[in-house]
Design a protein around this motif. Structure first.
Motif, PDB file in Angstrom:
ATOM      1  N   SER A 138       0.827  -1.208   0.000  1.00  0.00           N
ATOM      2  CA  SER A 138       0.000   0.000   0.000  1.00  0.00           C
ATOM      3  C   SER A 138       0.856   1.250   0.000  1.00  0.00           C
ATOM      4  O   SER A 138       2.068   1.205   0.232  1.00  0.00           O
ATOM      5  N   SER A 139       0.198   2.384  -0.219  1.00  0.00           N
ATOM      6  CA  SER A 139       0.809   3.693  -0.064  1.00  0.00           C
ATOM      7  C   SER A 139       0.306   4.306   1.232  1.00  0.00           C
ATOM      8  O   SER A 139      -0.601   3.787   1.868  1.00  0.00           O
ATOM      9  N   TYR A 140       0.891   5.439   1.627  1.00  0.00           N
ATOM     10  CA  TYR A 140       0.505   6.066   2.891  1.00  0.00           C
ATOM     11  C   TYR A 140      -0.978   6.402   2.950  1.00  0.00           C
ATOM     12  O   TYR A 140      -1.592   6.329   4.003  1.00  0.00           O
ATOM     13  N   ASP A 141      -1.560   6.736   1.794  1.00  0.00           N
ATOM     14  CA  ASP A 141      -2.939   7.214   1.791  1.00  0.00           C
ATOM     15  C   ASP A 141      -3.946   6.144   1.387  1.00  0.00           C
ATOM     16  O   ASP A 141      -5.060   6.442   0.994  1.00  0.00           O
ATOM     17  N   ASP A 142      -3.529   4.878   1.481  1.00  0.00           N
ATOM     18  CA  ASP A 142      -4.423   3.786   1.098  1.00  0.00           C
ATOM     19  C   ASP A 142      -5.086   3.143   2.301  1.00  0.00           C
ATOM     20  O   ASP A 142      -5.476   1.979   2.243  1.00  0.00           O
ATOM     21  N   PHE A 143      -5.242   3.890   3.415  1.00  0.00           N
ATOM     22  CA  PHE A 143      -5.704   3.230   4.626  1.00  0.00           C
ATOM     23  C   PHE A 143      -7.054   2.549   4.444  1.00  0.00           C
ATOM     24  O   PHE A 143      -7.275   1.439   4.927  1.00  0.00           O
ATOM     25  N   LYS A 144      -7.969   3.191   3.736  1.00  0.00           N
ATOM     26  CA  LYS A 144      -9.294   2.581   3.569  1.00  0.00           C
ATOM     27  C   LYS A 144      -9.200   1.230   2.874  1.00  0.00           C
ATOM     28  O   LYS A 144      -9.903   0.285   3.238  1.00  0.00           O
ATOM     29  N   MET A 145      -8.326   1.128   1.877  1.00  0.00           N
ATOM     30  CA  MET A 145      -8.157  -0.137   1.177  1.00  0.00           C
ATOM     31  C   MET A 145      -7.479  -1.162   2.075  1.00  0.00           C
ATOM     32  O   MET A 145      -7.827  -2.341   2.073  1.00  0.00           O
ATOM     33  N   VAL A 146      -6.489  -0.698   2.864  1.00  0.00           N
ATOM     34  CA  VAL A 146      -5.828  -1.613   3.806  1.00  0.00           C
ATOM     35  C   VAL A 146      -6.833  -2.127   4.821  1.00  0.00           C
ATOM     36  O   VAL A 146      -6.874  -3.325   5.134  1.00  0.00           O
ATOM     37  N   GLU A 205     -10.057  -2.438   4.502  1.00  0.00           N
ATOM     38  CA  GLU A 205     -10.970  -3.401   3.880  1.00  0.00           C
ATOM     39  C   GLU A 205     -10.268  -4.724   3.610  1.00  0.00           C
ATOM     40  O   GLU A 205     -10.870  -5.789   3.712  1.00  0.00           O
ATOM     41  N   SER A 206      -8.967  -4.647   3.281  1.00  0.00           N
ATOM     42  CA  SER A 206      -8.229  -5.894   3.052  1.00  0.00           C
ATOM     43  C   SER A 206      -8.134  -6.712   4.328  1.00  0.00           C
ATOM     44  O   SER A 206      -8.189  -7.943   4.303  1.00  0.00           O
ATOM     45  N   PHE A 207      -7.983  -6.041   5.487  1.00  0.00           N
ATOM     46  CA  PHE A 207      -7.993  -6.750   6.766  1.00  0.00           C
ATOM     47  C   PHE A 207      -9.342  -7.441   6.972  1.00  0.00           C
ATOM     48  O   PHE A 207      -9.409  -8.579   7.428  1.00  0.00           O
ATOM     49  N   CYS A 208     -10.402  -6.718   6.634  1.00  0.00           N
ATOM     50  CA  CYS A 208     -11.738  -7.302   6.784  1.00  0.00           C
ATOM     51  C   CYS A 208     -11.893  -8.550   5.911  1.00  0.00           C
ATOM     52  O   CYS A 208     -12.612  -9.481   6.273  1.00  0.00           O
ATOM     53  N   LEU A 209     -11.220  -8.563   4.762  1.00  0.00           N
ATOM     54  CA  LEU A 209     -11.351  -9.687   3.837  1.00  0.00           C
ATOM     55  C   LEU A 209     -10.402 -10.835   4.156  1.00  0.00           C
ATOM     56  O   LEU A 209     -10.563 -11.936   3.637  1.00  0.00           O
ATOM     57  N   GLY A 210      -9.385 -10.586   5.004  1.00  0.00           N
ATOM     58  CA  GLY A 210      -8.519 -11.698   5.389  1.00  0.00           C
ATOM     59  C   GLY A 210      -7.038 -11.430   5.394  1.00  0.00           C
ATOM     60  O   GLY A 210      -6.257 -12.314   5.742  1.00  0.00           O
ATOM     61  N   ALA A 211      -6.584 -10.235   5.017  1.00  0.00           N
ATOM     62  CA  ALA A 211      -5.149  -9.949   5.042  1.00  0.00           C
ATOM     63  C   ALA A 211      -4.645  -9.925   6.480  1.00  0.00           C
ATOM     64  O   ALA A 211      -5.377  -9.561   7.401  1.00  0.00           O
ATOM     65  N   CYS A 212      -3.390 -10.310   6.667  1.00  0.00           N
ATOM     66  CA  CYS A 212      -2.854 -10.332   8.028  1.00  0.00           C
ATOM     67  C   CYS A 212      -1.790  -9.275   8.264  1.00  0.00           C
ATOM     68  O   CYS A 212      -1.399  -9.046   9.415  1.00  0.00           O
ATOM     69  N   ASP A 213      -1.285  -8.627   7.213  1.00  0.00           N
ATOM     70  CA  ASP A 213      -0.294  -7.572   7.427  1.00  0.00           C
ATOM     71  C   ASP A 213      -0.175  -6.739   6.154  1.00  0.00           C
ATOM     72  O   ASP A 213      -0.839  -7.018   5.158  1.00  0.00           O
ATOM     73  N   TYR A 214       0.674  -5.711   6.183  1.00  0.00           N
ATOM     74  CA  TYR A 214       0.830  -4.807   5.054  1.00  0.00           C
ATOM     75  C   TYR A 214       2.289  -4.382   4.945  1.00  0.00           C
ATOM     76  O   TYR A 214       3.072  -4.487   5.890  1.00  0.00           O
ATOM     77  N   LEU A 215       2.674  -3.917   3.770  1.00  0.00           N
ATOM     78  CA  LEU A 215       3.970  -3.297   3.535  1.00  0.00           C
ATOM     79  C   LEU A 215       3.734  -1.968   2.832  1.00  0.00           C
ATOM     80  O   LEU A 215       2.973  -1.914   1.860  1.00  0.00           O
ATOM     81  N   LEU A 216       4.363  -0.897   3.318  1.00  0.00           N
ATOM     82  CA  LEU A 216       4.308   0.380   2.613  1.00  0.00           C
ATOM     83  C   LEU A 216       5.316   0.349   1.467  1.00  0.00           C
ATOM     84  O   LEU A 216       6.504   0.117   1.686  1.00  0.00           O
ATOM     85  N   LYS A 217       4.858   0.570   0.261  1.00  0.00           N
ATOM     86  CA  LYS A 217       5.742   0.480  -0.900  1.00  0.00           C
ATOM     87  C   LYS A 217       6.951   1.410  -0.777  1.00  0.00           C
ATOM     88  O   LYS A 217       8.067   1.031  -1.123  1.00  0.00           O
ATOM     89  N   SER A 218       6.697   2.617  -0.296  1.00  0.00           N
ATOM     90  CA  SER A 218       7.777   3.603  -0.240  1.00  0.00           C
ATOM     91  C   SER A 218       8.852   3.242   0.770  1.00  0.00           C
ATOM     92  O   SER A 218       9.954   3.790   0.727  1.00  0.00           O
ATOM     93  N   ASP A 219       8.539   2.343   1.693  1.00  0.00           N
ATOM     94  CA  ASP A 219       9.489   2.028   2.761  1.00  0.00           C
ATOM     95  C   ASP A 219      10.010   0.596   2.697  1.00  0.00           C
ATOM     96  O   ASP A 219      10.637   0.117   3.645  1.00  0.00           O
ATOM     97  N   ILE A 220       9.738  -0.102   1.608  1.00  0.00           N
ATOM     98  CA  ILE A 220      10.211  -1.486   1.517  1.00  0.00           C
ATOM     99  C   ILE A 220      11.739  -1.506   1.450  1.00  0.00           C
ATOM    100  O   ILE A 220      12.351  -0.837   0.622  1.00  0.00           O
ATOM    101  N   ASN A 221      12.351  -2.247   2.354  1.00  0.00           N
ATOM    102  CA  ASN A 221      13.789  -2.451   2.335  1.00  0.00           C
ATOM    103  C   ASN A 221      14.093  -3.840   2.871  1.00  0.00           C
ATOM    104  O   ASN A 221      13.196  -4.566   3.306  1.00  0.00           O
ATOM    105  N   GLU A 222      15.350  -4.229   2.843  1.00  0.00           N
ATOM    106  CA  GLU A 222      15.737  -5.581   3.241  1.00  0.00           C
ATOM    107  C   GLU A 222      15.364  -5.855   4.693  1.00  0.00           C
ATOM    108  O   GLU A 222      14.819  -6.916   5.014  1.00  0.00           O
ATOM    109  N   GLU A 223      15.638  -4.898   5.590  1.00  0.00           N
ATOM    110  CA  GLU A 223      15.358  -5.112   7.006  1.00  0.00           C
ATOM    111  C   GLU A 223      13.859  -5.287   7.260  1.00  0.00           C
ATOM    112  O   GLU A 223      13.440  -6.199   7.986  1.00  0.00           O
TER     113      GLU A 223
END
Length: 513
Positions: free
Chosen positions: A83-91, A93-111
């Motif tokens: 997701s992006s920072y401003d995608d909270f509504k979609m995130v 709803e994804s939790f409601c549908l069954g997602a268990c976690d999220y990654l912010l695209k702008s902050d994806i790194n190895e750690e």
């Protein structure tokens, strides 16, 4: 090895995720990837996977549609959304549908990716299920928000409130923490809260995104529960403000009694939180507050003001003036009390409309205003009409002042992005809108109005222009030129070129020899 499927319409993101960590080191194997939800769904109908990592915004079938289909087919794997920072509504709803976690695209790194894989292995993909109550409590909010059914109902042996916290003006404050979002923002935010005895004793607090947090407040004394829940939220908001310099607002649900009610209370807490636009920053909204605007009233009134909101978003003075007169007439036909509620609804809808195009209502007003109190001081419909007319004029003056520069900047960035990526066959209106951080539909309207051409036509013109340059200056074969300007299929390129230039590519090249 746990099998992984990557789904994202951006090839670079898929490549980045593949190469960022040694997946085998953590017990994972990427078995496939897909550029949209439809391709992913076809694969998942035939193959079993353990972990799905999917983007939210994709062509053909987006992430939410994919999750809905998987849930309907009862084939939901452990899922992480991008997701992006401003995608909270979609995130959410994804939790409601069954997602268990999220990654912010702008902050994806190895750690970050390594930590996530380790956490998933421990919490969701472990060979043996975790039995401890402590572990269950730590993941209860994420699990319940995801609609998981494995939780024990015994955890809900008490009645409870769901509280939804949001960091106000998050974009402004997040710049302080970008170097280490988890270590400097999320973890301290949660740790400060857990140092409060009554939070530690009866609450579970977890992060949903860096700007949004969810708390389960368990009730022991129902008679005092409303006051206690509000005072706990006030204490938390004060601590976050004093120790982290973060303004935080909260929305509290009605009292829940069973695990089955959690999703309704979760949604309700989010609706309450949105109402803080009417009270100001660092405020708490709850359904038993006297005189509060109700969701039913908002829903029934909102349909009347779609054109007004669109006019404000696009700085369309003529449309706003026309719709404003309709509003003033509606107020004139109402009682004073209903007129005040109508004005509150319009103020709320304006704030939400501005938010949807990455603007902030508080930037317009330059101060926190409690609109409930302000409108209650207006004692007749005439004063109410004058006030709301001036308020909308104030909004439009601000829009006129900021709109040209902001839209020019946005269009310049969009056109530069198109020029840098026109040779990418996967370049879409959606990806450009995402780059400039705007809603796709809104961006499309603005692009056509400002540029004088639809996005599709504009991109085609650039590609054909670049193709002509290559024909004039190189000896590349036609299929090579086609690929270099963003067309994987040379026959499709030929059809488009002929439609635009009224001549085939080969005839054009011959005529310029």
């Amino acid at each position: 090895m746990k099998k992984v499927l990557l789904v994202d319409d951006d090839t670079i993101v898929r490549i980045t995720l593949r190469s960022l960590v040694d997946w085998g080191k953590y017990g994972y194997e990427i078995v496939a990837d897909a550029s949209n939800g439809d391709l992913a769904l076809r694969y998942l109908r035939e193959q079993y996977i353990d972990l799905l990592i999917t983007d939210m915004k994709m062509p053909i079938m987006d992430g939410l549609q994919l999750l809905r289909e998987l849930k309907r087919l009862d084939r939901m794997p452990c899922t992480v959304v991008l997701s992006s920072y401003d995608d909270f509504k979609m995130v959410r709803e994804s939790f409601c549908l069954g997602a268990c976690d999220y990654l912010l695209k702008s902050d994806i790194n190895e750690e970050m990716l390594s930590e996530l894989l380790a956490k998933l292995s421990h919490n969701y993909l472990a060979e043996e299920p975790e039995e401890s109550l402590l572990q269950e409590q730590k993941t209860v909010l994420t699990d319940m928000a995801a609609g998981r059914t494995a939780l024990k109902d015994s955890f809900f042996d008490m009645k409870y409130y769901v509280v939804h916290f949001e960091i106000d003006d998050f974009k402004q404050h997040v710049t302080r923490f970008r170097s280490n979002l988890t270590g400097e923002l999320i973890e301290p935010f949660l740790e400060f809260a857990r140092q409060i005895p009554r939070v530690a004793a009866r609450c579970i607090l977890e992060g949903i995104t860096p700007s949004h947090y969810l708390m389960l407040y368990r009730v022991s004394d129902e008679q005092l529960s409303q006051d206690n829940a509000v005072s706990t939220c006030k204490q938390l908001i004060n601590i976050w403000n004093n120790y982290m310099n973060l303004p935080v607002s909260a929305g509290i649900s009605r009292l829940g009694q069973t695990a089955d009610e959690f999703m309704d209370r979760f949604e309700e807490a989010g609706q309450q939180l949105e109402l803080h636009y009417l009270k100001g920053r660092r405020t708490i909204c709850f359904p038993w507050e006297k005189g509060q605007l109700t969701q039913d009233w908002i829903d029934s009134a909102a349909m009347h003001y779609e054109k007004l909101m669109h006019g404000i978003q696009t700085n369309d003075e003529i449309a706003v003036e026309e719709e404003k007169h309709k509003l003033l007439y509606r107020i004139q036909t109402m009682t004073l009390g209903d007129g005040q509620k109508e004005c509150l609804t319009v103020i709320f809808l304006i704030a939400r409309a501005l938010r949807d195009v990455q603007q902030n209502a508080w930037d317009v007003i330059q101060e926190d205003v409690n609109y409930y109190e302000k409108l209650n001081r207006l004692l007749d419909s005439r004063s109410l009409k004058i006030w709301i007319n001036n308020y909308i004029r104030w909004i439009m003056d601000y829009q006129s002042y900021t709109f040209d520069n902001s839209q020019m900047s946005m269009m310049i960035r969009a056109k530069r992005f198109i020029m840098d990526n026109y040779n990418n066959p996967e370049l879409t209106l959606k990806s450009v809108a995402g780059y400039v951080d705007l809603n796709e539909k809104y961006f499309s309207t603005r692009f056509t109005k400002e540029v004088g051409s639809t996005f599709s036509n504009y991109l085609t013109e650039i590609r054909i222009c670049k193709a002509k340059e290559l024909m004039d200056k190189s000896d590349l074969k036609m299929y090579e030129i086609s690929q270099q300007v963003g067309y994987n299929n040379v026959e499709h390129f030929t059809r488009v070129f002929k439609k635009v230039c009224k001549i085939s590519p080969r005839s054009y090249k011959k005529s310029n020899l």
